[in-house]
Scaffold this active site. Structure first.
Site, PDB file in Angstrom:
ATOM      1  N   GLN A  28       1.193  -1.627  -0.064  1.00 50.15           N
ATOM      2  CA  GLN A  28       0.059  -0.058   0.111  1.00 50.15           C
ATOM      3  C   GLN A  28       1.331   1.359   0.061  1.00 50.15           C
ATOM      4  O   GLN A  28       0.004   2.266  -0.409  1.00 50.15           O
ATOM      5  CB  GLN A  28      -1.168   0.501   1.519  1.00 50.15           C
ATOM      6  CG  GLN A  28      -2.149  -1.292   1.235  1.00 50.15           C
ATOM      7  CD  GLN A  28      -2.972  -1.044   1.885  1.00 50.15           C
ATOM      8  OE1 GLN A  28      -3.077   0.295   3.001  1.00 50.15           O
ATOM      9  NE2 GLN A  28      -3.908  -2.584   2.521  1.00 50.15           N
ATOM     10  N   HIS A  70      -1.504  -0.016   5.193  1.00 50.79           N
ATOM     11  CA  HIS A  70      -2.081   1.393   6.561  1.00 50.79           C
ATOM     12  C   HIS A  70      -1.327   2.328   6.515  1.00 50.79           C
ATOM     13  O   HIS A  70      -1.015   2.588   7.936  1.00 50.79           O
ATOM     14  CB  HIS A  70      -2.827   0.457   7.764  1.00 50.79           C
ATOM     15  CG  HIS A  70      -4.378  -0.704   7.135  1.00 50.79           C
ATOM     16  ND1 HIS A  70      -4.514  -1.199   8.658  1.00 50.79           N
ATOM     17  CD2 HIS A  70      -3.933  -0.692   6.585  1.00 50.79           C
ATOM     18  CE1 HIS A  70      -5.117  -2.033   7.673  1.00 50.79           C
ATOM     19  NE2 HIS A  70      -5.104  -2.154   6.734  1.00 50.79           N
ATOM     20  N   GLU A 107     -15.908   3.429   8.476  1.00 49.61           N
ATOM     21  CA  GLU A 107     -16.497   4.351   9.467  1.00 49.61           C
ATOM     22  C   GLU A 107     -16.132   5.872   8.063  1.00 49.61           C
ATOM     23  O   GLU A 107     -14.972   5.993   7.162  1.00 49.61           O
ATOM     24  CB  GLU A 107     -15.741   4.471  10.168  1.00 49.61           C
ATOM     25  CG  GLU A 107     -15.779   3.246  10.836  1.00 49.61           C
ATOM     26  CD  GLU A 107     -15.471   3.204  12.330  1.00 49.61           C
ATOM     27  OE1 GLU A 107     -14.862   2.463  13.177  1.00 49.61           O
ATOM     28  OE2 GLU A 107     -14.580   4.496  12.654  1.00 49.61           O
ATOM     29  N   TYR A 112     -11.429   6.987  18.738  1.00 43.75           N
ATOM     30  CA  TYR A 112     -12.455   6.523  17.958  1.00 43.75           C
ATOM     31  C   TYR A 112     -12.674   5.154  18.212  1.00 43.75           C
ATOM     32  O   TYR A 112     -13.494   4.283  17.023  1.00 43.75           O
ATOM     33  CB  TYR A 112     -12.401   6.943  16.369  1.00 43.75           C
ATOM     34  CG  TYR A 112     -13.223   8.024  16.507  1.00 43.75           C
ATOM     35  CD1 TYR A 112     -14.477   8.656  16.127  1.00 43.75           C
ATOM     36  CD2 TYR A 112     -12.325   9.183  17.058  1.00 43.75           C
ATOM     37  CE1 TYR A 112     -14.459  10.029  16.365  1.00 43.75           C
ATOM     38  CE2 TYR A 112     -11.964  10.316  17.202  1.00 43.75           C
ATOM     39  CZ  TYR A 112     -14.101  11.319  17.248  1.00 43.75           C
ATOM     40  OH  TYR A 112     -14.444  12.681  16.693  1.00 43.75           O
TER      41      TYR A 112
END
Length: 372
Positions: free
Chosen positions: A87, A152, A243, A253
């Site tokens: 990624q 990520h 989300e 969160y």
């Protein structure tokens, strides 16, 4: 590759994903026409210069300067080495709020460093001309810690109305760093425009890293302020549970302690619930949509959508609209785009621009204008 200009056939798909109390909707036909302006090599992000030209980043590490019509392009030299495995990419690109005066361009990228890999934030001065370049390039912030792995990174950038810079650091698929007060991973950060932690960040007095604004996040791939100054963020959940969050200072969160999705191996994660101490999302999707970029619309071409959020869908191959009403949100439309959508931006004239994430093409740049 030469620029392409064709119209994508109009079609729409009712979203299959659902959310408790809120369902996705469809107009039954796309209310826009999509023009292919250019084909790029795995583009990641874009931003508009004041004269309508575009800076576009590509996964392998190139930054391009495209003409306003997409017919011509030049490579912008001066970017830094990128570790693009997995990624990894040359990621977001954003102009300083006073770009007209200082010509500062901010960009994020994944790199190899001490301890492994991580996401970094840099800036440089755009030197325009036939051979555009970034001068005086400096890395002004690095995530901490650097870790092994290729996932990520996040790396989204947004300037607040007061001039502070917000920057997202993903939790690198390591789960626990999102709750670690000393790590910047799994966090929204609030910085000065030189990359130093902003004063009076809400958790510094509690022993957190001084840059942290909010925490308990997973892979934060969209960040934008609305006209009232509210900060909205979208992130990928695990197996489901993508989300949209309203980011408030100092709040947790929940990731990985709470999520409306499950682990990929089928293990349960406690859902967000009242009283659990975690801030729940305003909107969530099950099954996943794999959200890409986030944009809040302010233009005139689509007045019915002014103030709404737009999200690119990767695995869902969709463009999604979220109705924003003050600090509340609910699902709006989901249009099938037949390609992974990595980025959504608003053009100077109010058109909506999309970057595809590759596939049948290298990664097309699309311009959406009203149908008819």
């Amino acid at each position: 590759m030469a620029s392409l200009r064709v119209l994508i056939p109009a079609a729409a798909l009712l979203a299959a994903c659902t959310q408790t109390g809120v369902s996705a909707q469809s107009d039954g036909a796309r209310p826009f026409k999509a023009e292919v302006v250019a084909d790029l090599d795995s583009p990641w992000a874009m931003t508009f210069l004041p004269d309508g030209r575009m800076l576009v980043t590509e996964k392998q590490g190139q930054m391009l300067l495209l003409s306003a019509d997409g017919k011509s392009r030049a490579v912008v030299s001066g970017t830094l080495p990128v570790d693009s495995a997995g990624q990894g990419a040359l990621m977001d690109v954003v102009l300083h709020p006073k770009f007209a005066e200082n010509k500062l361009v901010y960009f994020s990228f994944s790199e190899t460093g001490q301890g492994g890999k991580g996401v970094a934030l840099a800036r440089g001065v755009l030197q325009d001309g036939a051979a555009p370049a970034l001068g005086n390039v400096q890395v002004i912030f690095r995530a901490t810690p650097y870790l092994e792995g290729n996932g990520h990174y996040s790396g989204r950038i947004a300037f607040a109305p007061d001039g502070h810079l917000f920057f997202t650091n993903g939790e690198r698929q390591k789960f626990d760093p999102a709750q670690d007060p000393k790590a910047t991973l799994g966090k929204v950060l609030r910085l000065n425009d030189d990359g130093t932690p902003a004063a009076n960040n809400p958790l510094a007095a509690k022993g957190f890293h001084p840059a942290i604004w909010s925490y308990g996040h997973r892979n934060l791939l969209g960040l934008a302020f609305d006209s009232a100054g509210n900060l909205w963020e979208q992130e990928m959940g695990p197996k489901g549970g993508d989300e949209v969050n309203l980011i408030r200072p100092g709040l947790n969160y929940g990731w990985p302690k709470a999520s409306n999705g499950d682990h990929y191996d089928g293990r349960d994660i406690p859902d967000h619930r009242a009283g659990d101490g975690f801030e729940p999302p305003k909107v969530w999707w099950n099954p996943a949509i794999s959200p890409g970029g986030l944009m809040i619309y302010s233009g005139k071409l689509f007045p019915q959508w002014k103030g709404d959020a737009f999200i690119g869908g990767l695995s869902s191959k969709a463009l999604l609209r979220v109705d924003l009403d003050g600090t509340n949100a609910k699902k709006g439309d989901q249009w099938d785009m037949d390609a992974r959508i990595r980025e959504v931006e608003e053009g100077p004239d109010g058109a909506i621009w999309l970057l595809e994430d590759g596939g049948d093409s290298q990664g097309r740049l699309l311009k959406l204008t009203p149908a008819g």
